[in-house]
Design an enzyme around this catalytic site. Sequence first.
Site, PDB file in Angstrom:
ATOM      1  N   ARG A  22       0.812  -1.220   0.000  1.00 54.64           N
ATOM      2  CA  ARG A  22       0.000   0.000   0.000  1.00 54.64           C
ATOM      3  C   ARG A  22       0.844   1.269   0.000  1.00 54.64           C
ATOM      4  O   ARG A  22       0.301   2.369  -0.049  1.00 54.64           O
ATOM      5  CB  ARG A  22      -0.961  -0.017   1.191  1.00 54.64           C
ATOM      6  N   ASN A  23       2.167   1.141   0.049  1.00 56.81           N
ATOM      7  CA  ASN A  23       3.002   2.334  -0.067  1.00 56.81           C
ATOM      8  C   ASN A  23       2.878   2.837  -1.502  1.00 56.81           C
ATOM      9  O   ASN A  23       2.922   2.056  -2.450  1.00 56.81           O
ATOM     10  CB  ASN A  23       4.462   2.009   0.278  1.00 56.81           C
ATOM     11  N   GLN A  24       2.726   4.123  -1.671  1.00 54.84           N
ATOM     12  CA  GLN A  24       2.471   4.693  -2.994  1.00 54.84           C
ATOM     13  C   GLN A  24       3.737   5.119  -3.740  1.00 54.84           C
ATOM     14  O   GLN A  24       3.654   5.675  -4.830  1.00 54.84           O
ATOM     15  CB  GLN A  24       1.500   5.870  -2.859  1.00 54.84           C
ATOM     16  N   THR A  46       4.784   8.874   1.076  1.00 54.26           N
ATOM     17  CA  THR A  46       4.124   7.845   0.266  1.00 54.26           C
ATOM     18  C   THR A  46       3.639   6.685   1.128  1.00 54.26           C
ATOM     19  O   THR A  46       3.022   5.765   0.626  1.00 54.26           O
ATOM     20  CB  THR A  46       5.078   7.307  -0.816  1.00 54.26           C
TER      21      THR A  46
END
Length: 170
Positions: A37-39, A142
């Site tokens: 889920r880190n962008q 992020t």
Amino acid sequence: MLKGFAPVTGAHPRVLILGSMPGALSLRASQYYAHPRNQFWPIMGMLVGAEPALPYPQRLARLTAAGIALWDVFDRCEREGSLDSEIRDDTALTNDFRGFFTAHPDVATVLLNGGKAAQSFQRRVLPALPDLGLRCVRLPSTSPAHASMRLDAKRAAWRDALQAAGIAAA
């Protein structure tokens, strides 16, 4: 004591992106920004072609080909879990930035991925460096913990910062 990663650099990076310290999942995977889920990788995919679907070595190759180096402020620290707020500042040791900037004199811009990276770099690293004329830009984290900002707004901030640093970002 947690131990971070070596820097990822190409021949002549112009931009250094700094996080604080890899999260638990990243440390287990031995990859920067491994949390699904880190962008970071979706944003870098949109901006420089380092798509999350690519194998990790190819993502790193796309970053370095664009003139981007990747590292963290801390070399090691104690922390419960993955949150930056859990980093024990009294145990945190910074990376060798004097050596890094000596080896990579073309780096003129440091992009700081979130508040902890920005605060720690400005308080603990910059005062120990000679004046290198670095342009330091704090960007929205992020991390999945920073979910209050939409992906398109984060992408726009990162795009603007990369373009201002002379990196061709879509």
